[in-house]
Design an enzyme around this catalytic site. Structure first.
Site, PDB file in Angstrom:
ATOM      1  N   ALA A   9      -0.879  -5.523  -9.443  1.00 23.09           N
ATOM      2  CA  ALA A   9      -1.904  -5.347 -10.486  1.00 23.09           C
ATOM      3  C   ALA A   9      -3.292  -5.879 -10.109  1.00 23.09           C
ATOM      4  CB  ALA A   9      -1.431  -6.021 -11.777  1.00 23.09           C
ATOM      5  N   ARG A  10      -3.355  -6.802  -9.136  1.00 24.65           N
ATOM      6  CA  ARG A  10      -4.676  -7.321  -8.748  1.00 24.65           C
ATOM      7  C   ARG A  10      -5.224  -6.611  -7.511  1.00 24.65           C
ATOM      8  NH1 ARG A  10      -2.128 -12.113 -10.660  1.00 24.65           N
ATOM      9  NH2 ARG A  10      -1.501 -12.855  -8.611  1.00 24.65           N
ATOM     10  N   GLY A  11      -4.501  -5.644  -6.995  1.00 24.88           N
ATOM     11  CA  GLY A  11      -4.952  -4.893  -5.819  1.00 24.88           C
ATOM     12  C   GLY A  11      -5.952  -3.815  -6.205  1.00 24.88           C
ATOM     13  N   ASP A  34       1.556  -9.402  -9.822  1.00 25.44           N
ATOM     14  CA  ASP A  34       1.084  -9.314  -8.440  1.00 25.44           C
ATOM     15  C   ASP A  34       1.858 -10.323  -7.597  1.00 25.44           C
ATOM     16  OD1 ASP A  34      -1.532  -7.747  -7.221  1.00 25.44           O
ATOM     17  OD2 ASP A  34      -1.101  -9.563  -6.083  1.00 25.44           O
ATOM     18  N   GLY A  74       3.434   4.523  -5.993  1.00 24.04           N
ATOM     19  CA  GLY A  74       2.297   5.071  -5.253  1.00 24.04           C
ATOM     20  C   GLY A  74       2.200   4.489  -3.867  1.00 24.04           C
ATOM     21  N   PRO A 102       3.289  10.476  -2.824  1.00 25.57           N
ATOM     22  CA  PRO A 102       2.522  10.141  -1.613  1.00 25.57           C
ATOM     23  C   PRO A 102       1.020  10.163  -1.880  1.00 25.57           C
ATOM     24  CG  PRO A 102       4.216  11.786  -1.118  1.00 25.57           C
ATOM     25  CD  PRO A 102       4.174  11.636  -2.614  1.00 25.57           C
ATOM     26  N   PHE A 104      -1.638  10.860  -5.490  1.00 24.16           N
ATOM     27  CA  PHE A 104      -1.760  11.275  -6.890  1.00 24.16           C
ATOM     28  C   PHE A 104      -3.038  12.050  -7.163  1.00 24.16           C
ATOM     29  CE2 PHE A 104       1.450   7.927  -7.300  1.00 24.16           C
ATOM     30  CZ  PHE A 104       2.378   8.581  -8.107  1.00 24.16           C
ATOM     31  N   HIS A 131      -9.548   7.074   6.511  1.00 27.29           N
ATOM     32  CA  HIS A 131      -9.441   6.097   5.419  1.00 27.29           C
ATOM     33  C   HIS A 131     -10.337   4.890   5.638  1.00 27.29           C
ATOM     34  CE1 HIS A 131      -5.790   8.322   4.281  1.00 27.29           C
ATOM     35  NE2 HIS A 131      -5.895   7.715   3.113  1.00 27.29           N
ATOM     36  N   LYS A 135      -6.901  -0.336   5.090  1.00 30.27           N
ATOM     37  CA  LYS A 135      -5.577   0.284   4.938  1.00 30.27           C
ATOM     38  C   LYS A 135      -4.598  -0.288   5.961  1.00 30.27           C
ATOM     39  CE  LYS A 135      -3.314   4.770   4.454  1.00 30.27           C
ATOM     40  NZ  LYS A 135      -2.491   4.243   3.363  1.00 30.27           N
TER      41      LYS A 135
HETATM   42  N1  LIG Z   1      -0.126   7.450  -3.795  1.00 30.78           N
HETATM   43  C1  LIG Z   1      -1.456   7.400  -3.902  1.00 30.78           C
HETATM   44  O1  LIG Z   1      -2.106   8.287  -4.477  1.00 30.78           O
HETATM   45  C2  LIG Z   1      -2.165   6.220  -3.331  1.00 30.78           C
HETATM   46  C3  LIG Z   1      -1.451   5.293  -2.638  1.00 30.78           C
HETATM   47  N2  LIG Z   1      -2.055   4.184  -2.140  1.00 30.78           N
HETATM   48  C4  LIG Z   1      -1.169   3.215  -1.525  1.00 30.78           C
HETATM   49  O2  LIG Z   1      -0.992   2.137  -2.446  1.00 30.78           O
HETATM   50  C5  LIG Z   1      -0.715   0.937  -1.731  1.00 30.78           C
HETATM   51  C6  LIG Z   1      -1.662  -0.144  -2.209  1.00 30.78           C
HETATM   52  O3  LIG Z   1      -2.986   0.183  -1.822  1.00 30.78           O
HETATM   53  P1  LIG Z   1      -4.206  -0.760  -2.259  1.00 30.78           P
HETATM   54  O4  LIG Z   1      -4.236  -0.926  -3.723  1.00 30.78           O
HETATM   55  O5  LIG Z   1      -5.389  -0.221  -1.549  1.00 30.78           O
HETATM   56  O6  LIG Z   1      -3.753  -2.148  -1.571  1.00 30.78           O
HETATM   57  P2  LIG Z   1      -4.187  -3.627  -1.992  1.00 30.78           P
HETATM   58  O7  LIG Z   1      -3.852  -4.494  -0.816  1.00 30.78           O
HETATM   59  O8  LIG Z   1      -5.568  -3.644  -2.528  1.00 30.78           O
HETATM   60  O9  LIG Z   1      -3.212  -3.981  -3.200  1.00 30.78           O
HETATM   61  C7  LIG Z   1      -1.871  -4.330  -3.076  1.00 30.78           C
HETATM   62  C8  LIG Z   1      -1.619  -5.459  -4.062  1.00 30.78           C
HETATM   63  O10 LIG Z   1      -0.209  -5.736  -4.093  1.00 30.78           O
HETATM   64  C9  LIG Z   1      -0.057  -7.141  -3.996  1.00 30.78           C
HETATM   65  N3  LIG Z   1       1.286  -7.470  -3.540  1.00 30.78           N
HETATM   66  C10 LIG Z   1       1.717  -7.701  -2.275  1.00 30.78           C
HETATM   67  N4  LIG Z   1       3.019  -7.997  -2.286  1.00 30.78           N
HETATM   68  C11 LIG Z   1       3.427  -7.949  -3.576  1.00 30.78           C
HETATM   69  C12 LIG Z   1       4.666  -8.143  -4.221  1.00 30.78           C
HETATM   70  N5  LIG Z   1       5.771  -8.464  -3.532  1.00 30.78           N
HETATM   71  N6  LIG Z   1       4.741  -8.031  -5.565  1.00 30.78           N
HETATM   72  C13 LIG Z   1       3.631  -7.722  -6.284  1.00 30.78           C
HETATM   73  N7  LIG Z   1       2.413  -7.521  -5.729  1.00 30.78           N
HETATM   74  C14 LIG Z   1       2.322  -7.621  -4.390  1.00 30.78           C
HETATM   75  C15 LIG Z   1      -1.156  -7.568  -3.062  1.00 30.78           C
HETATM   76  O11 LIG Z   1      -1.354  -8.968  -3.092  1.00 30.78           O
HETATM   77  P3  LIG Z   1      -1.948  -9.698  -1.744  1.00 30.78           P
HETATM   78  O12 LIG Z   1      -3.295  -9.084  -1.532  1.00 30.78           O
HETATM   79  O13 LIG Z   1      -1.963 -11.126  -2.121  1.00 30.78           O
HETATM   80  O14 LIG Z   1      -0.978  -9.354  -0.648  1.00 30.78           O
HETATM   81  C16 LIG Z   1      -2.308  -6.774  -3.639  1.00 30.78           C
HETATM   82  O15 LIG Z   1      -2.885  -7.406  -4.761  1.00 30.78           O
HETATM   83  C17 LIG Z   1      -0.834   1.296  -0.247  1.00 30.78           C
HETATM   84  O16 LIG Z   1       0.436   1.568   0.281  1.00 30.78           O
HETATM   85  C18 LIG Z   1      -1.683   2.561  -0.266  1.00 30.78           C
HETATM   86  O17 LIG Z   1      -1.452   3.372   0.859  1.00 30.78           O
HETATM   87  C19 LIG Z   1      -3.387   3.970  -2.294  1.00 30.78           C
HETATM   88  C20 LIG Z   1      -4.165   4.887  -2.939  1.00 30.78           C
HETATM   89  C21 LIG Z   1      -3.619   6.102  -3.520  1.00 30.78           C
HETATM   90  O1  LIG Z   2      -4.351   3.365   1.285  1.00 28.45           O
HETATM   91  C1  LIG Z   2      -5.004   4.253   0.686  1.00 28.45           C
HETATM   92  O2  LIG Z   2      -6.167   4.092   0.313  1.00 28.45           O
HETATM   93  C2  LIG Z   2      -4.333   5.531   0.387  1.00 28.45           C
HETATM   94  N1  LIG Z   2      -3.067   5.640   0.615  1.00 28.45           N
HETATM   95  C3  LIG Z   2      -2.256   6.777   0.394  1.00 28.45           C
HETATM   96  C4  LIG Z   2      -1.718   7.295   1.702  1.00 28.45           C
HETATM   97  O3  LIG Z   2      -1.296   6.497   2.547  1.00 28.45           O
HETATM   98  O4  LIG Z   2      -1.685   8.506   1.875  1.00 28.45           O
HETATM   99  C5  LIG Z   2      -2.934   7.822  -0.455  1.00 28.45           C
HETATM  100  C6  LIG Z   2      -4.406   7.969  -0.191  1.00 28.45           C
HETATM  101  O5  LIG Z   2      -4.566   8.559   1.045  1.00 28.45           O
HETATM  102  C7  LIG Z   2      -5.107   6.616  -0.265  1.00 28.45           C
END
Ligand SMILES: NC(=O)C1=CN([C@@H]2O[C@H](COP(=O)(O)OP(=O)(O)OC[C@H]3O[C@@H](n4cnc5c(N)ncnc54)[C@H](OP(=O)(O)O)[C@@H]3O)[C@@H](O)[C@H]2O)C=CC1
Ligand SMILES: O=C(O)C1=N[C@H](C(=O)O)C[C@H](O)C1
Length: 246
Positions: A9-11, A34, A74, A102, A104, A131, A135
């Site tokens: 939730a904080r990501g 988180d 996601g 994969p 959204f 990207h 990432k």
């Molecule tokens: N399907 C889609 O459309 C999309 C998918 N993504 C994917 O989403 C994922 C997250 O991306 P993004 O938001 O940029 O990443 P971030 O690193 O910004 O966010 C991930 C968050 O999860 C936290 N976290 C880590 N481990 C845990 C745990 N065990 N339990 C709960 N929280 C945890 C992290 O904390 P900490 O930083 O302290 O580790 C962080 O706050 C990636 O795999 C990305 O590829 C992204 C965009 C679109």
């Molecule tokens: O990490 C990201 O930002 C994203 N991750 C997903 C992926 O691995 O395909 C979706 C999107 O590309 C953004």
């Protein structure tokens, strides 16, 4: 009102999902969890959304399946082996449906679908994904899924491998081989999430390109998944294509 919990939730994505859920009239954010927080707060939710990290998502998802929670995932990193593992957990635990998305972004889903349709008609196909440099995984989950869809479509149509006369190369120069499809990953400050699928044939090149300009772009797809996951016909769904009628 559908009660929603968010993991990660904080990501970057998790925070955006929390905002989107709070802004929707038919959804209620009941838990924002988180790293380091107890997951138990999520048991107040009907649907959990996970945007964490490929290294931790399986542990989270297993816990959600064991709790019988509907889950929208996601987080990237899902190939066929992980999907099969999730199915095996679901067989042991009746209850929640799982939707793994994969990507959204509506345009990204359409790009993947168009790539799948176009792939058998061209001699060559390669993917370039681009990207932001924060990432963790390469190639992206979207590129992986696109390559799988392309490979399935080409195999079904009896299309051969893309021609490539390379006999000498620096490691990585031709990208990664994903199901026989070359995938090139760019990490660049200023980018969010982008992908090109390049299809080449006899004197023509067909390029499909999708650009996510911000993380809000993923929210219509995430909210659609949250609203529909409980009513899906299959306990495990990959991609939101069927929710869009594709
Ligand atoms: N399907 C889609 O459309 C999309 C998918 N993504 C994917 O989403 C994922 C997250 O991306 P993004 O938001 O940029 O990443 P971030 O690193 O910004 O966010 C991930 C968050 O999860 C936290 N976290 C880590 N481990 C845990 C745990 N065990 N339990 C709960 N929280 C945890 C992290 O904390 P900490 O930083 O302290 O580790 C962080 O706050 C990636 O795999 C990305 O590829 C992204 C965009 C679109
Ligand atoms: O990490 C990201 O930002 C994203 N991750 C997903 C992926 O691995 O395909 C979706 C999107 O590309 C953004």
């Amino acid at each position: 009102m559908i009660k929603v919990g968010v993991l990660g939730a904080r990501g970057r994505m998790g925070a955006e999902v929390c905002r989107a859920v709070e802004g929707a009239d038919d959804l209620e954010l009941v838990a924002a969890v988180d790293q380091g927080d107890a997951r138990e707060a999520l048991t107040a939710a009907e649907v959990v959304v996970d945007f964490t990290h490929p290294g931790v998502v399986m542990d989270n998802l297993r816990w959600c399946v064991e709790q019988g929670l509907h889950t929208v995932v996601g987080t990237s990193g899902f190939g066929p082996e992980r999907v099969a593992e999730v199915r095996s957990w679901q067989e042991a635990h009746p209850g929640g449906n799982v939707l793994i998305g994969p990507n959204f972004g509506i345009g990204a889903v359409l790009m993947m679908d168009f790539a799948r349709r176009a792939a058998p008609f061209f001699e060559s196909v390669e993917i370039v994904e681009l990207h932001h440099p924060n990432k963790a995984d390469a190639p992206s989950g979207t590129a992986h899924r696109t390559a799988e869809l392309i490979a399935e479509a080409r195999a079904a149509a009896g299309a051969g491998p893309s021609p490539d006369a390379t006999t000498s190369e620096l490691d990585g120069a031709r990208g990664a081989d994903v199901e026989g499809v070359r995938v090139h990953a760019v990490r660049l400050a200023g980018l969010i999430a982008h992908q090109e699928v390049l299809l080449g044939g006899h004197g023509e090149v067909f390029t499909l390109r999708h650009d996510s300009m911000n993380r809000e772009s993923f929210m219509p797809g995430v909210l659609l998944a949250v609203r529909r996951v409980a009513g899906l016909p299959d306990r495990l769904t990959v991609g939101i294509e069927s929710l869009l009628g594709l």
